[in-house]
Design a protein around this motif. Structure first.
Motif, mmCIF file in Angstrom:
data_model
loop_
_atom_site.group_PDB
_atom_site.id
_atom_site.type_symbol
_atom_site.label_atom_id
_atom_site.label_comp_id
_atom_site.label_asym_id
_atom_site.label_seq_id
_atom_site.Cartn_x
_atom_site.Cartn_y
_atom_site.Cartn_z
ATOM 1 N N THR A 12 0.850 -1.181 0.000
ATOM 2 C CA THR A 12 0.000 0.000 0.000
ATOM 3 C C THR A 12 0.884 1.228 0.000
ATOM 4 O OG1 THR A 12 0.067 -0.019 2.351
ATOM 5 C CG2 THR A 12 -1.775 -1.158 1.313
ATOM 6 N N ASP A 13 0.244 2.385 0.083
ATOM 7 C CA ASP A 13 1.034 3.615 0.038
ATOM 8 C C ASP A 13 2.178 3.570 1.025
ATOM 9 O OD1 ASP A 13 -0.691 4.386 -1.764
ATOM 10 O OD2 ASP A 13 -1.671 5.934 -0.577
ATOM 11 N N LYS A 14 1.858 3.012 2.180
ATOM 12 C CA LYS A 14 2.879 2.966 3.209
ATOM 13 C C LYS A 14 4.087 2.181 2.724
ATOM 14 C CE LYS A 14 3.275 2.221 8.094
ATOM 15 N NZ LYS A 14 2.501 2.075 9.303
ATOM 16 N N GLU A 15 3.765 1.005 2.148
ATOM 17 C CA GLU A 15 4.874 0.188 1.682
ATOM 18 C C GLU A 15 5.437 0.743 0.391
ATOM 19 O OE1 GLU A 15 1.827 -2.175 1.566
ATOM 20 O OE2 GLU A 15 1.769 -1.859 3.693
ATOM 21 N N GLU A 16 4.555 1.410 -0.347
ATOM 22 C CA GLU A 16 5.027 1.898 -1.625
ATOM 23 C C GLU A 16 6.167 2.882 -1.442
ATOM 24 O OE1 GLU A 16 0.727 1.482 -3.692
ATOM 25 O OE2 GLU A 16 1.449 3.395 -3.017
ATOM 26 N N GLY A 17 6.074 3.615 -0.381
ATOM 27 C CA GLY A 17 7.155 4.531 -0.082
ATOM 28 C C GLY A 17 8.465 3.789 0.056
ATOM 29 N N MET A 18 8.330 2.498 0.280
ATOM 30 C CA MET A 18 9.537 1.713 0.518
ATOM 31 C C MET A 18 9.756 0.717 -0.604
ATOM 32 S SD MET A 18 8.904 0.755 4.411
ATOM 33 C CE MET A 18 7.229 0.880 4.836
ATOM 34 N N ASP A 19 9.242 1.046 -1.742
ATOM 35 C CA ASP A 19 9.323 0.125 -2.868
ATOM 36 C C ASP A 19 10.750 -0.335 -3.157
ATOM 37 O OD1 ASP A 19 9.397 -1.048 -5.251
ATOM 38 O OD2 ASP A 19 8.766 0.690 -6.401
ATOM 39 N N GLU A 69 16.189 -0.412 -4.975
ATOM 40 C CA GLU A 69 17.373 -1.131 -5.396
ATOM 41 C C GLU A 69 18.010 -0.494 -6.606
ATOM 42 O OE1 GLU A 69 17.115 -5.233 -5.793
ATOM 43 O OE2 GLU A 69 16.330 -5.533 -3.800
ATOM 44 N N GLN A 70 17.170 0.145 -7.414
ATOM 45 C CA GLN A 70 17.734 0.672 -8.630
ATOM 46 C C GLN A 70 18.692 1.828 -8.353
ATOM 47 O OE1 GLN A 70 14.560 2.190 -11.042
ATOM 48 N NE2 GLN A 70 15.171 4.236 -10.538
ATOM 49 N N SER A 71 18.691 2.302 -7.114
ATOM 50 C CA SER A 71 19.559 3.443 -6.872
ATOM 51 C C SER A 71 21.017 3.049 -6.739
ATOM 52 C CB SER A 71 19.104 4.204 -5.646
ATOM 53 O OG SER A 71 18.946 3.337 -4.603
ATOM 54 N N PHE A 72 21.262 1.769 -6.775
ATOM 55 C CA PHE A 72 22.658 1.375 -6.729
ATOM 56 C C PHE A 72 23.028 0.713 -8.023
ATOM 57 C CE2 PHE A 72 22.174 2.562 -2.720
ATOM 58 C CZ PHE A 72 21.370 1.756 -1.960
ATOM 59 N N PHE A 127 22.020 2.434 2.638
ATOM 60 C CA PHE A 127 21.970 1.398 3.665
ATOM 61 C C PHE A 127 20.564 0.821 3.806
ATOM 62 C CE2 PHE A 127 25.914 3.211 5.771
ATOM 63 C CZ PHE A 127 26.689 2.123 5.427
ATOM 64 N N CYS A 128 19.586 1.698 4.043
ATOM 65 C CA CYS A 128 18.260 1.162 4.382
ATOM 66 C C CYS A 128 17.317 1.157 3.191
ATOM 67 C CB CYS A 128 17.637 1.964 5.520
ATOM 68 S SG CYS A 128 17.136 3.614 4.995
ATOM 69 N N SER A 129 17.731 1.765 2.089
ATOM 70 C CA SER A 129 16.926 1.816 0.868
ATOM 71 C C SER A 129 15.675 2.680 0.966
ATOM 72 C CB SER A 129 16.518 0.417 0.392
ATOM 73 O OG SER A 129 17.641 -0.365 0.216
ATOM 74 N N GLN A 130 15.494 3.352 2.065
ATOM 75 C CA GLN A 130 14.324 4.237 2.182
ATOM 76 C C GLN A 130 14.622 5.539 1.450
ATOM 77 O OE1 GLN A 130 11.564 3.419 4.002
ATOM 78 N NE2 GLN A 130 12.415 1.488 4.721
ATOM 79 N N TYR A 131 13.597 6.035 0.767
ATOM 80 C CA TYR A 131 13.791 7.280 0.031
ATOM 81 C C TYR A 131 13.719 8.498 0.947
ATOM 82 C CZ TYR A 131 14.086 5.724 -4.720
ATOM 83 O OH TYR A 131 14.540 5.176 -5.886
ATOM 84 N N GLY A 132 14.426 9.522 0.590
ATOM 85 C CA GLY A 132 14.352 10.767 1.330
ATOM 86 C C GLY A 132 14.718 11.916 0.413
ATOM 87 N N SER A 133 14.346 13.135 0.830
ATOM 88 C CA SER A 133 14.684 14.309 0.016
ATOM 89 C C SER A 133 16.167 14.602 0.164
ATOM 90 C CB SER A 133 13.904 15.528 0.498
ATOM 91 O OG SER A 133 12.555 15.251 0.414
ATOM 92 N N PHE A 164 22.857 8.803 1.971
ATOM 93 C CA PHE A 164 22.665 8.077 3.231
ATOM 94 C C PHE A 164 21.884 8.935 4.220
ATOM 95 C CE2 PHE A 164 26.515 6.609 1.264
ATOM 96 C CZ PHE A 164 26.530 5.241 1.468
ATOM 97 N N HIS A 165 21.092 8.258 5.050
ATOM 98 C CA HIS A 165 20.507 8.938 6.202
ATOM 99 C C HIS A 165 21.610 9.145 7.238
ATOM 100 C CE1 HIS A 165 16.580 6.991 4.935
ATOM 101 N NE2 HIS A 165 16.305 8.280 4.983
ATOM 102 N N GLU A 166 21.501 10.208 7.978
ATOM 103 C CA GLU A 166 22.482 10.430 9.028
ATOM 104 C C GLU A 166 22.370 9.306 10.061
ATOM 105 O OE1 GLU A 166 22.301 14.378 10.528
ATOM 106 O OE2 GLU A 166 23.910 14.035 11.974
#
Ligand SMILES: C[S@@+](CC[C@H](N)C(=O)[O-])C[C@H]1O[C@@H](n2cnc3c(N)ncnc32)[C@H](O)[C@@H]1O
Length: 793
Positions: free
Chosen positions: A26-33, A38-41, A194-200, A217-219
């Motif tokens: 769902t949207d919640k998980e979609e944020g963590m697609d 993975e494509q960011s690496f 590291f965690c694959s979560q998206y951020g600005s 990376f997240h701090e």
């Protein structure tokens, strides 16, 4: 974070089969697609081997040495940043520098690149679309794909990642001088390495300081992984600019919050030593000094054939899925690698290496060489030793000195068995998967001495890497079940639909067999016995789910999609193939599972939850049958139908055309999620929608974004920009000071604050680079304005 808007499957009374739908996060998980994350690496070998910055595209040849791709970098506003400058961006456009860079360029063209999206050097999409475009012989340039060697696109944004053109959502390379940005760079959001979560960018995630690294990376993740960082307390740019204002102070404060660090991709995980970039530079300098000599040319040619095994010991090889990097000599035994890529100790088991083109690989070249040596030593004269692409048996048997086929003796039974296994494991999947590959050739298996030597340990024996992959790797473990697994708590189970044998249920009136016109079949129910079937207890032909009459299948790797399921037998149209089995869970449990799995396994792209009926779902992650391996296709050979068997809904997978033995099974997932277009589809079908997202819930036939739409959008944007450019007023200041776009921006007063901010955030400290920054900003704001105008009209 909303609720899944997944449409549930229910038995129909219309007689029309309903498609079950796969449940995407769902949207919640979609944020963590994960697919997206993975494509960011992309694999990075060494920063010095990063791909050509001269935008559009090049590829090929197999040297891992060339696989290096630097990844994303800081702020999106920095598109043409110092990073790029250091890598020669734009130099190719100026005639004088073109020559200077040619040799460098040449080396880069020798790389084999791995697409950031599909993680393959060649993907099904490219091949398929290429074939289509060839076969259509279209004269419409918009319908034509670029040549294969042009099939990669380099993002001009912060990430500099490389994509196959179709994987980037385009039909062909944009025919423009404008920069092309990938999705992440356009959104100015990157996934934490590291965690694959998206951020600005610069708000949630921060770039590695290495100028051509670009990982974000997240701090908090840096802290968790013990990466040392500091803050920039003494910013020179600020101190050298004009008088200090309160805005400057704010800016200083912001800058002081940016963590500065070099990420783990630049340090060997095993020995903790750094990448020897200096070594590279020295060697390049030495090469340049000899560039005119013929020996240098030879060396260059040699370099093309280098593999991971021949690379310098100081070079780092980064995992395809995370920042972990090793020297070749430091690769731990649990890691996996071949000449194109490395999977670190953490990803070795859960992820797969890109496919190797064996006709062009170092592996095959080494084998050829060994083969020739072997023939020479044994005085064997043979005809042409030409390899056929993909025919593993040729490589694996007759052409490989470690296999039989070179002498005139007969094989003994042990050797024959060994050869049979090799042929079965290596050749069949390839031969059936790709039409271009001919069936296994009859190998003239005559020698026994080679195999004996191998078996006795006198000759080194080595299976080619991809064959090893095929032979040894197993599908991920799960607990095999033979019927749906319901919750122990009865109140958590779906309710029964109809009680058989009551007057509510009609009997079918079939007399010979229950086929398409059987009442039960038309109402998506199976006959169960005398209670609802005129034929009584006999097998009427409409009981396949109840009787579990499944087709014999086998899990196999399917290019670009992980594991797939191939049929071992011919399947006629309309036959039950498999039932989708797993744990039956309710909506709340489904939500909980998807979220927690995502949190614990952010890099796992696989989803196994399928809608069942009435708010219930089938989760085939832990408990399942073979159906869990069936992949999605936009042009499937099967479909899922929800069938009432004795009052309970079950998801049957039925063939919708004749399917030949060896073919991979597929159905349309209809991933029902608002962000379904993040689930990139690699089915390679001519009508591929580009994603696994389904059609609208309201039944509308509107297709999700495909590369055609992406192209249309691109063309429209381009046109808009061209028109806007024409009407642009060139101010006096513009001509005096190329970096300026505003009358107040003079040499005396320095750059505008917003430009200074961009420069600081992007670490662009060269004045002239601000021009690029301002170009980008103005282009962006024009596009934004356009979007607002479009919205209001
Ligand atoms: C039910 S699983 C199928 C089996 C899975 N391939 C495996 O290795 O276990 C669904 C997942 O397979 C992958 N997949 C299936 N079809 C695909 C396609 N056409 N393109 C890309 N990935 C696909 C996606 O990761 C998806 O979440």
């Amino acid at each position: 974070m909303g609720k899944s808007d997944s449409t549930l499957t229910a038995p129909s009374t219309t007689g029309e089969l309903l498609d079950s739908e796969f449940v995407a996060p769902t949207d919640k998980e979609e944020g963590m697609d994960d697919m997206e994350k993975e494509q960011s690496f992309i694999q990075n070998v060494s920063p010095s081997e990063s791909p050509s910055p001269n935008r559009k595209r090049r590829k090929t040849i197999s040297t891992l040495e060339g696989v290096g791709v630097s990844r994303s970098s800081p702020n999106q506003n920095d598109v043409p940043s110092s990073t790029n400058e250091s890598r020669g961006r734009g130099e190719g456009r100026t005639g004088g520098r073109e020559k200077k860079n040619k040799s460098k360029q040449q080396d880069k063209e020798d790389m084999t690149w791995i697409c950031a999206e599909c993680k393959e050097a060649d993907c099904g999409l490219v091949t398929k679309q290429q074939t289509l475009s060839d076969s259509n012989n279209s004269t419409d340039p918009s319908n034509q794909l670029s040549a294969p060697e042009d099939s990669f696109l380099i993002c001009d944004g912060a990430c500099h990642r490389i994509f196959h053109v179709p994987c980037a959502g385009l039909s062909k390379i944009p025919d423009t001088e404008d920069d092309w940005l990938c999705k992440d760079c356009t959104r100015k959001e990157h996934a934490c390495a590291f965690c694959s979560q998206y951020g600005s960018d610069f708000v949630d995630v921060f770039p590695c300081q290495d100028e051509i690294c670009g990982l974000f990376f997240h701090e908090s993740c840096l802290q968790t992984h013990h990466v040392e960082y500091e803050y920039d307390s003494n910013d020179e740019t600020l101190s050298t600019t004009a008088k200090s204002t309160s805005e400057d102070e704010d800016l200083e404060e912001e800058v002081a919050k940016i963590p500065l660090f070099t990420c783990p991709a630049h340090q060997c995980w095993t020995c903790t030593q750094k990448d020897m970039i200096q070594l590279e530079k020295e060697e390049e300098a030495a090469q340049r000094s000899q560039s005119s000599s013929s020996s240098a040319k030879k060396n260059k040619r040699k370099k093309k054939k280098q593999s991971i095994f021949q690379s310098k010991s100081g070079r780092l090889f980064q995992c395809l899925y995370c920042p972990t990097a090793y020297h070749v000599t430091c690769l731990p035994p649990v890691s996996r690698f071949h000449e194109l890529a490395v999977l670190c100790h953490e990803h070795a088991m859960s992820h797969r290496l890109p496919e190797l083109d064996m006709s062009d690989s170092i592996q095959s070249q080494l084998e050829d060489k060994a083969d020739q040596t072997f023939r020479r030593i044994h005085g064997i004269r043979t005809g042409s030793n030409k390899r056929k692409k993909g025919i593993l048996s040729v490589r694996g048997a007759s052409a490989n000195p470690f296999f039989p086929g070179l002498r005139g003796d007969r094989l003994d039974s042990k050797e024959l068995e060994m050869l049979r296994i090799v042929k079965e494991t290596a050749s069949v999947p390839e031969a059936t998967e790709h039409e271009s590959i001919t069936t296994v050739e009859t190998v003239s298996v005559q020698s026994s001495s080679t195999v004996s030597m191998v078996l006795d340990g006198d000759l080194p024996f080595c299976l080619p890497v991809d064959m090893k992959d095929e032979v040894y790797s197993k599908p991920p473990p799960y607990i095999h079940i033979q019927s749906l697994k319901y919750d122990a708590d009865k109140s958590n189970r779906p309710k029964k639909i109809l009680s058989t044998g009551t007057e509510e249920q009609e009997k079918c009136s079939c007399t010979k067999s229950c086929s398409d016109d059987c009442f039960n079949r038309l109402t998506m129910a199976e006959c169960t016995g005398p209670a609802n079937c005129n034929l009584g207890a006999t097998d009427c032909g409409n009981r396949s789910l109840g009787k579990r009459q499944f087709v014999k299948c086998q899990p196999k790797r399917e290019r670009g999609k992980g594991w797939g399921l191939a049929t071992l037998e011919f399947i006629p149209k309309g036959k039950l193939v498999q039932e989708y089995m797993g744990e039956v869970i309710n909506e709340a449990e489904k939500e909980r599972r998807l979220i927690s799995w995502n949190e614990e396994h952010p890099n796992d792209p696989n989803f196994y939850v399928m809608a069942l009926s009435g708010g219930y779902y089938v989760d085939a992650r832990e408990y399942a049958n073979l159906a869990r391996f069936i992949n999605h296709s936009c042009d499937p050979n099967c479909k899922v139908s929800s069938i009432n068997v004795k009052g309970y809904i079950r998801n049957g997978i039925y063939s919708i055309r004749d399917i030949q033995p060896g073919e991979f099974l597929s159905y349309d997932y209809h991933f029902d999620t608002k962000q379904g277009d993040r689930f990139v589809c690699r089915c390679g079908a001519a009508n591929c929608r580009g994603t696994m997202k389904g059609h609208g819930k309201d039944g509308s036939t509107k297709q999700p974004a495909t590369w055609k739409e992406a192209k249309a959008r691109y063309d429209a944007d381009k046109k808009f920009l061209e028109e806007a450019e024409k009407s642009r007023v060139v101010s006096l200041v513009d001509t005096l000071l190329p970096c300026a776009e505003h009358p107040n921006e003079t040499i005396a007063s320095g750059p505008l604050l917003k430009h200074r901010r961009e420069a600081i955030c992007s670490r662009i400290f060269l004045w002239r680079n601000l021009k690029h920054g301002s170009d980008f900003v103005s282009r962006n704001s024009r596009l934004e304005k356009k979007a607002v105008v479009a919205k209001t009209t």
